[in-house]
Write a protein that holds these residues in place. Structure first.
Motif, mmCIF file in Angstrom:
data_model
loop_
_atom_site.group_PDB
_atom_site.id
_atom_site.type_symbol
_atom_site.label_atom_id
_atom_site.label_comp_id
_atom_site.label_asym_id
_atom_site.label_seq_id
_atom_site.Cartn_x
_atom_site.Cartn_y
_atom_site.Cartn_z
ATOM 1 N N ALA A 90 0.835 -1.206 0.000
ATOM 2 C CA ALA A 90 0.000 0.000 0.000
ATOM 3 C C ALA A 90 0.869 1.255 0.000
ATOM 4 N N ALA A 143 -9.287 0.249 1.291
ATOM 5 C CA ALA A 143 -9.356 1.541 1.984
ATOM 6 C C ALA A 143 -10.763 2.148 1.904
ATOM 7 N N SER A 146 -12.983 0.285 4.287
ATOM 8 C CA SER A 146 -12.680 0.724 5.652
ATOM 9 C C SER A 146 -13.342 2.070 5.937
ATOM 10 N N THR A 153 -8.939 -0.564 9.739
ATOM 11 C CA THR A 153 -8.083 0.592 9.470
ATOM 12 C C THR A 153 -7.195 0.337 8.249
ATOM 13 N N HIS A 154 -7.422 -0.775 7.547
ATOM 14 C CA HIS A 154 -6.570 -1.093 6.394
ATOM 15 C C HIS A 154 -6.757 -0.064 5.288
ATOM 16 N N TRP A 155 -5.652 0.358 4.702
ATOM 17 C CA TRP A 155 -5.710 1.432 3.708
ATOM 18 C C TRP A 155 -5.153 1.000 2.357
ATOM 19 N N ASP A 156 -4.997 -0.321 2.174
ATOM 20 C CA ASP A 156 -4.532 -0.818 0.876
ATOM 21 C C ASP A 156 -5.647 -0.681 -0.180
#
Ligand code: ZN
Length: 187
Positions: A90, A143, A146, A153-156
């Motif tokens: 990410a 993301a 999320s 909280t994953h932002w990939d």
């Protein structure tokens, strides 16, 4: 399109479901030629407690969950989605997404996603959090899921994931496929 299948036990089985969204992830694992296989083996462990339908690296695709079953890949957004893990990070910047390895991953993934969109009639468009909450259909990043549902909280696949290029590759695949069908339909 049959792919090697390494079954993950981290799934919710269904008798069939509607697919509305294809969710893109990055694996956060070293970019190697066996990255899809390595991550698929991780998903095969019950203690991993996560999974995705497909893992894609530069030279292969491994399927881990049947499309009719729910993979555990994006909390809050799993029920009507297909999860795809790409080899990469990410945190990659534009340069990272522009190297030979990432091009190979994106080319391979675009063929897979084009096939999914065609079979499940999912529109080739980027969705944001608002779209997901409104249950619109298309493609999103982890993301976005999320942000939409606040359960992770994953932002990939990251802020520099090349969405525009990826969608273009998918549309090219679909145009190519329909061209072949049209031509072969002619006498
Ligand atoms: Zn993810």
């Amino acid at each position: 399109m049959p792919y090697p299948f390494v079954a993950s036990p981290n799934v919710t089985h269904t008798e069939g479901r509607a697919i509305d969204v294809v969710v893109m992830h990055t694996m956060e694992a070293a970019e190697r030629l066996d990255t899809a296989e390595v991550v698929a083996r991780w998903f095969a462990r019950p203690d991993a407690e996560v999974s995705a339908h497909y893992c894609v690296d530069a030279d292969s695709i491994v399927q881990c969950v049947r499309e009719q079953d729910i993979a555990w890949h994006a909390r809050g957004g799993n029920d009507h989605s297909i999860g795809i893990e790409l080899a990469g990070y990410a945190g990659q910047g534009p340069k990272g997404w522009d190297d030979d390895y990432s091009w190979a991953v994106l080319e391979r993934a675009s063929a897979l996603v084009a096939d999914l969109c065609r079979r499940h009639d999912v529109p080739v468009r980027r969705l944001r959090a608002d779209d997901l909450r409104a249950r619109r259909r298309g493609l999103a990043g982890h993301a976005d899921v999320s942000a939409a549902f606040g359960r992770s909280t994953h932002w990939d696949p990251g802020p520099d994931f090349p969405w525009r290029r990826f969608l273009r590759l998918i549309r090219m695949r679909l145009a190519l496929a329909s061209d072949v069908v049209e031509r072969s339909a002619q006498p």
